[in-house]
Design an enzyme around this catalytic site. Structure first.
Site, short mmCIF file in Angstrom:
data_model
loop_
_atom_site.label_atom_id
_atom_site.label_comp_id
_atom_site.label_asym_id
_atom_site.label_seq_id
_atom_site.Cartn_x
_atom_site.Cartn_y
_atom_site.Cartn_z
N LYS A 59 0.86 -1.19 0.00
CA LYS A 59 0.00 0.00 0.00
C LYS A 59 0.89 1.23 0.00
O LYS A 59 1.90 1.27 0.70
CB LYS A 59 -0.90 -0.03 1.25
CG LYS A 59 -1.93 1.09 1.31
CD LYS A 59 -2.86 0.92 2.50
CE LYS A 59 -3.93 2.01 2.56
NZ LYS A 59 -4.86 1.83 3.69
N SER A 115 -10.15 -0.48 6.90
CA SER A 115 -9.55 -0.43 5.56
C SER A 115 -8.81 -1.66 5.09
O SER A 115 -8.37 -1.70 3.94
CB SER A 115 -8.62 0.77 5.45
OG SER A 115 -9.37 1.94 5.28
N SER A 131 -9.88 1.89 2.67
CA SER A 131 -9.02 2.67 1.80
C SER A 131 -7.99 1.84 1.05
O SER A 131 -7.41 2.32 0.09
CB SER A 131 -8.28 3.73 2.63
OG SER A 131 -7.42 3.09 3.57
N1 GLN Z 1 -13.39 4.27 6.10
C1 GLN Z 1 -12.77 4.74 7.30
C2 GLN Z 1 -12.35 6.18 7.13
O1 GLN Z 1 -12.64 6.71 6.14
C3 GLN Z 1 -11.61 3.87 7.68
C4 GLN Z 1 -10.40 4.11 6.86
C5 GLN Z 1 -9.25 3.27 7.28
O2 GLN Z 1 -9.41 2.25 7.94
N2 GLN Z 1 -8.07 3.71 6.91
O3 GLN Z 1 -11.74 6.78 7.97
#
Ligand code: GLN
Length: 488
Positions: free
Chosen positions: A78, A177, A153
């Site tokens: 990532k 995410s 994400s």
């Molecule tokens: N969807 C969540 C957010 O937008 C979690 C994102 C994540 O786990 N990095 O913050």
């Protein structure tokens, strides 16, 4: 060798037996990426020469007889993990010119193991999102249906593994995410206990919640990769010093007597019927494997999303203050004075969702609102932790859907941030409590799209979670299904 059907463990065996060289393997994956990724957008950076140089070094190591289980295996990362000499963007224009001068601890561990960096994967900007629609580098398509999101994400990592463009990929999970995109892309993903994987060199979003982990087709492959990723690192003050553990050691343990806690709040209202059906079938499979169901309650589940959207933006507003156009990252080309340079650089470098979080975070931390929002959210966070504590007095693991629905369409939730935030309703409380959780494929729902089963464990129960997932994967073949486009 058919990369669409060969597991990471089998690839490692083939490398050790010299049936294939690391260079050949790297070339095969790079070839798949060149053919398939233009239609998916799962990678931000590929550096063929660099990867092949690493492959040659791995081949030499294998020849010398000093190879480990990941030597010569290509892993995608990532684009939130700093890797020396690699462009490291975090999906943002702000870091679109940032070539990292150092390696994250996670990257160091993979280098020491002799794994190859296959490329850097696309993601929501600064890991804020649930659909990978906020990346400066464009959206990622779900390999099962290019009109649907891959989740976020870590959408790039999940889509790449689902299309078998990489045998495994690193990812991070602040509120879901890893588990949410794994679920929407039909692969397995684990978010370890907070503190198990070092955050050093992992670009910070919300430091008390961020945790690195991995996505791969199967639980067994997750265990092999986690063995290399986990480990104490003094440069992360929340890294936990524990003796090294083999996360694959318990994989085959029978599940006889396993007590599965089913939180009332994870079932019923808010879950679509197709997801509910798939989860029920998975639970029946677990009963055949010797497990029993226990009804439990996590009464503060509904508060987890509001609490998260106070705490995560608060931490993000502080973490992202380092991006000022001075030391690294985007700098506006025209400005009047220093203050103006900060303002313009941040206005130009950050996207809308990141700005929304910085504004919310700054607000909840401001004098006069700190007690009402930030402090209150911290108190409720403690209640959520306590909920899990009482739950684990009654059961060994907790199960439920990873997401309320299968993958949704592009643009469906972008105009309503709250709808987007609710796609993490089942995953977020796990981060607030710092617990380990994983998602594994458990069949298909509407439109032939994958459904994910979430399994949550007590602190440091990763080996047990992987065991629970692996036994299911021995009895079913959902994890081995690949989207049609990957079958080449
Ligand atoms: N969807 C969540 C957010 O937008 C979690 C994102 C994540 O786990 N990095 O913050």
């Amino acid at each position: 060798m058919n990369l669409a059907t060969t597991s990471l463990r089998q690839l490692a065996q083939a490398l050790q037996a010299r049936q294939i060289s690391s260079r050949e393997l790297a070339e095969a994956y790079l070839g798949r990426i060149a053919r398939l990724d233009p239609g998916l957008g799962s990678f931000i950076t590929i550096d063929r020469e660099r990867t092949l140089r690493q492959a040659d070094a791995a081949d030499a190591r294998i020849a010398s007889g000093t190879a480990g289980p990941l030597t010569g295996i290509p892993i995608a990362h990532k684009d939130i993990f700093c890797a020396q000499g690699w462009l490291t963007t975090c999906g943002s224009k702000m870091l679109s010119n940032f070539v990292s001068p150092y390696d994250a601890h996670v990257i160091e561990q993979f280098e020491a193991a002799g794994a190859l960096i296959l490329g850097k994967t696309n993601m929501d900007e600064f890991a804020m999102g649930s659909s990978t629609e906020t990346s400066f580098y464009g959206r990622v398509k779900n390999p099962w249906d290019p009109t649907k999101v891959p989740g976020g994400s870590s959408g790039g990592s999940a889509a790449a593994v689902a299309a078998r463009l990489a045998p495994a990929a690193t990812a991070t999970d602040t509120g879901g995410s890893i588990r949410q995109p794994a679920a929407l892309c039909g692969i397995s993903g684990i978010k370890p206990t907070y503190g198990l994987v070092s955050r050093y060199g992992m670009i910070a979003f919300a430091s008390s919640l961020d945790q690195g982990g991995v996505v791969a087709p199967s639980a067994e492959d997750l265990g092999i990769v986690l063995n290399t990723m986990a480990g104490f690192d003094a440069r992360d003050s929340t890294s936990i010093a524990r003796p090294a553990e083999d996360y694959t050691a318990q994989l085959d343990k029978p599940l006889q007597g396993l007590r599965i806690g089913l939180p009332r709040e994870f079932f019923g209202g808010g879950v679509s019927a197709d997801v509910e059906r798939a989860i029920e079938a998975a639970l029946q499979e677990y009963e055949r494997l010797g497990a029993t169901r226990v009804e439990i309650s996590l009464p503060n589940t509904a508060l987890s999303v509001p609490v998260y959207y106070v705490l995560a933006p608060a931490e993000a507003s502080s973490n992202l203050s380092r991006f000022d156009g001075v030391r690294y990252g985007w700098r506006a080309s025209r400005y009047e004075d220093l203050g103006d340079m900060y303002e313009r650089s941040r206005a130009e470098g950050f996207g809308a969702e990141v700005k929304r979080r910085i504004l919310t975070g700054t607000y909840v931390l401001s004098r006069g609102y700190y007690d009402a929002y930030y402090l209150q959210a911290q108190r409720v966070r403690r209640l959520i932790v306590n909920d899990f504590k009482s739950a684990f007095a009654q059961c060994d693991v907790i199960m439920g859907p990873s997401t309320p629905s299968v993958a949704f369409g592009f643009g469906e939730k972008t105009s309503d941030p709250v709808q987007m935030y609710l796609s993490d309703i089942f995953t977020i409380s796990v981060n607030l409590a710092g617990l380990p959780g994983l998602s594994i494929p458990a069949g298909f729902g509407e439109g032939g799209l994958p459904v994910g089963l979430q399994i949550i464990g007590d602190y440091f129960s990763e080996a047990r979670l992987l065991n629970v997932a692996h036994r299911y994967q021995q009895a079913t073949d959902w994890h081995a299904r690949v989207p049609a486009l990957a079958n080449v």
